[in-house]
Design a protein around this motif. Structure first.
Motif, PDB file in Angstrom:
ATOM      1  N   LEU A 205     -40.431 -17.845 -20.200  1.00 56.84           N
ATOM      2  CA  LEU A 205     -39.650 -16.645 -21.024  1.00 56.84           C
ATOM      3  C   LEU A 205     -38.073 -17.027 -21.128  1.00 56.84           C
ATOM      4  CD1 LEU A 205     -41.243 -13.342 -19.656  1.00 56.84           C
ATOM      5  CD2 LEU A 205     -41.803 -14.763 -21.691  1.00 56.84           C
ATOM      6  N   GLU A 206     -37.575 -17.610 -20.020  1.00 54.49           N
ATOM      7  CA  GLU A 206     -36.142 -18.104 -20.051  1.00 54.49           C
ATOM      8  C   GLU A 206     -36.118 -19.069 -21.005  1.00 54.49           C
ATOM      9  OE1 GLU A 206     -33.061 -19.948 -17.066  1.00 54.49           O
ATOM     10  OE2 GLU A 206     -34.201 -18.323 -16.215  1.00 54.49           O
ATOM     11  N   TYR A 207     -36.837 -20.144 -21.145  1.00 57.98           N
ATOM     12  CA  TYR A 207     -36.731 -21.211 -21.670  1.00 57.98           C
ATOM     13  C   TYR A 207     -37.027 -20.942 -23.224  1.00 57.98           C
ATOM     14  CZ  TYR A 207     -37.971 -26.048 -23.885  1.00 57.98           C
ATOM     15  OH  TYR A 207     -38.048 -27.044 -24.611  1.00 57.98           O
ATOM     16  N   ILE A 208     -37.852 -20.043 -23.492  1.00 58.58           N
ATOM     17  CA  ILE A 208     -37.962 -19.489 -24.911  1.00 58.58           C
ATOM     18  C   ILE A 208     -36.672 -18.808 -25.358  1.00 58.58           C
ATOM     19  CG2 ILE A 208     -39.353 -17.896 -26.357  1.00 58.58           C
ATOM     20  CD1 ILE A 208     -41.699 -18.432 -24.501  1.00 58.58           C
ATOM     21  N   SER A 209     -36.165 -18.011 -24.686  1.00 54.46           N
ATOM     22  CA  SER A 209     -34.881 -17.115 -25.042  1.00 54.46           C
ATOM     23  C   SER A 209     -33.978 -18.263 -25.471  1.00 54.46           C
ATOM     24  CB  SER A 209     -34.625 -16.309 -24.101  1.00 54.46           C
ATOM     25  OG  SER A 209     -34.131 -16.884 -22.626  1.00 54.46           O
ATOM     26  N   ARG A 210     -33.819 -19.361 -24.685  1.00 55.61           N
ATOM     27  CA  ARG A 210     -32.930 -20.361 -25.340  1.00 55.61           C
ATOM     28  C   ARG A 210     -33.148 -21.196 -26.485  1.00 55.61           C
ATOM     29  NH1 ARG A 210     -33.056 -22.027 -19.479  1.00 55.61           N
ATOM     30  NH2 ARG A 210     -34.067 -24.013 -20.263  1.00 55.61           N
ATOM     31  N   LYS A 211     -34.373 -21.394 -26.793  1.00 56.27           N
ATOM     32  CA  LYS A 211     -34.861 -21.938 -28.031  1.00 56.27           C
ATOM     33  C   LYS A 211     -34.768 -21.091 -29.210  1.00 56.27           C
ATOM     34  CE  LYS A 211     -35.759 -25.823 -26.016  1.00 56.27           C
ATOM     35  NZ  LYS A 211     -35.169 -27.015 -26.747  1.00 56.27           N
ATOM     36  N   ILE A 212     -35.045 -19.804 -29.196  1.00 49.70           N
ATOM     37  CA  ILE A 212     -34.982 -18.832 -30.341  1.00 49.70           C
ATOM     38  C   ILE A 212     -33.733 -19.099 -31.164  1.00 49.70           C
ATOM     39  CG2 ILE A 212     -35.107 -16.540 -30.881  1.00 49.70           C
ATOM     40  CD1 ILE A 212     -36.996 -16.202 -29.067  1.00 49.70           C
ATOM     41  N   PRO A 213     -32.663 -19.279 -30.621  1.00 53.76           N
ATOM     42  CA  PRO A 213     -31.586 -19.026 -31.763  1.00 53.76           C
ATOM     43  C   PRO A 213     -31.210 -20.305 -32.535  1.00 53.76           C
ATOM     44  CG  PRO A 213     -30.827 -18.443 -29.591  1.00 53.76           C
ATOM     45  CD  PRO A 213     -32.021 -18.810 -29.265  1.00 53.76           C
ATOM     46  N   ALA A 214     -32.148 -21.503 -32.319  1.00 47.60           N
ATOM     47  CA  ALA A 214     -32.077 -22.464 -33.221  1.00 47.60           C
ATOM     48  C   ALA A 214     -32.886 -22.399 -34.481  1.00 47.60           C
ATOM     49  CB  ALA A 214     -32.667 -23.691 -32.292  1.00 47.60           C
ATOM     50  N   LEU A 215     -33.750 -21.191 -34.487  1.00 46.38           N
ATOM     51  CA  LEU A 215     -34.743 -21.192 -35.435  1.00 46.38           C
ATOM     52  C   LEU A 215     -34.016 -20.142 -36.853  1.00 46.38           C
ATOM     53  CD1 LEU A 215     -37.760 -20.036 -33.343  1.00 46.38           C
ATOM     54  CD2 LEU A 215     -37.268 -22.134 -34.399  1.00 46.38           C
ATOM     55  N   HIS A 216     -34.787 -20.118 -37.696  1.00 48.76           N
ATOM     56  CA  HIS A 216     -34.227 -19.291 -39.096  1.00 48.76           C
ATOM     57  C   HIS A 216     -34.208 -17.764 -38.468  1.00 48.76           C
ATOM     58  CE1 HIS A 216     -34.803 -17.258 -42.644  1.00 48.76           C
ATOM     59  NE2 HIS A 216     -34.250 -18.119 -43.489  1.00 48.76           N
ATOM     60  N   GLU A 217     -33.405 -17.073 -39.212  1.00 49.95           N
ATOM     61  CA  GLU A 217     -33.190 -15.748 -38.905  1.00 49.95           C
ATOM     62  C   GLU A 217     -34.417 -14.958 -38.538  1.00 49.95           C
ATOM     63  OE1 GLU A 217     -30.191 -14.148 -41.449  1.00 49.95           O
ATOM     64  OE2 GLU A 217     -28.541 -15.578 -40.881  1.00 49.95           O
ATOM     65  N   ASP A 218     -35.404 -14.983 -39.591  1.00 48.94           N
ATOM     66  CA  ASP A 218     -36.429 -14.266 -40.010  1.00 48.94           C
ATOM     67  C   ASP A 218     -37.313 -14.495 -38.566  1.00 48.94           C
ATOM     68  OD1 ASP A 218     -35.570 -12.929 -41.946  1.00 48.94           O
ATOM     69  OD2 ASP A 218     -36.954 -14.314 -43.242  1.00 48.94           O
ATOM     70  N   LEU A 219     -37.386 -15.632 -38.164  1.00 45.86           N
ATOM     71  CA  LEU A 219     -38.253 -16.233 -37.195  1.00 45.86           C
ATOM     72  C   LEU A 219     -37.661 -15.746 -35.743  1.00 45.86           C
ATOM     73  CD1 LEU A 219     -39.443 -19.793 -38.333  1.00 45.86           C
ATOM     74  CD2 LEU A 219     -40.732 -17.897 -38.138  1.00 45.86           C
TER      75      LEU A 219
END
Length: 159
Positions: A131-145
């Motif tokens: 979950l922590e790893y995912i939370s660090r990866k999310i900001p690199a995605l498109h805004e909608d995603l």
């Protein structure tokens, strides 16, 4: 033997004919299962990333369904194996959206897998680290995603 760098390999490939490149790829595929899996992804599955993600989700489901052990140690080993394979398939894709979606799916299945996540500290730590790893990866995605995946992540964190 000194291993060549990727830049050196790229330069050398430019000087080879398409037939030679084909022969090299086929020879490479004979040596390791991972090489064959990567070539399979690049040749057959890279065109339809959504279908690729669905097939990996099925593999995750199959992995969890195959766990028949009742001892926590064996269950932990199987969960680690499923995560390792999931990350291997993510590496083949190299797509950030695929990475986040598959890890969220893994965490969802893990959370719903019996009650071992809540009881066993090692399994809970695996879950929380992902979950922590995912939370660090999310900001690199498109805004909608980012919005969609953040909602999923928050739902998982509210365990």
């Amino acid at each position: 033997m000194k291993t060549a760098t990727l830049a050196e390999i790229k330069k050398e490939c430019k000087h080879r004919s398409p037939e030679e490149i084909l022969a090299l790829c086929l020879r490479l595929g004979r040596f390791k299962k991972e090489n064959k899996e990567l070539l399979t992804y690049l040749l057959f599955e890279a065109e339809n990333e959504a279908l690729y993600r669905e097939s990996i989700k099925e593999l995750i489901d199959d992995g969890f369904n195959a766990i028949t052990a009742t001892r926590a140690y064996i269950i932990k080993k199987n969960i680690r194996k499923i995560l390792k394979e999931t990350k291997k398939y993510i590496r083949y894709s190299g797509n950030k959206e695929t990475e986040v979606e598959l890890l969220l799916y893994f965490c969802t299945v893990l959370k719903n897998y019996k009650s071992h996540v809540k009881r066993n500290s090692v399994i809970r730590n695996i879950f929380e680290r992902q979950l922590e790893y995912i939370s660090r990866k999310i900001p690199a995605l498109h805004e909608d995603l980012q919005y969609d995946f953040t909602l999923e992540l928050e739902a998982l964190e509210g365990h």
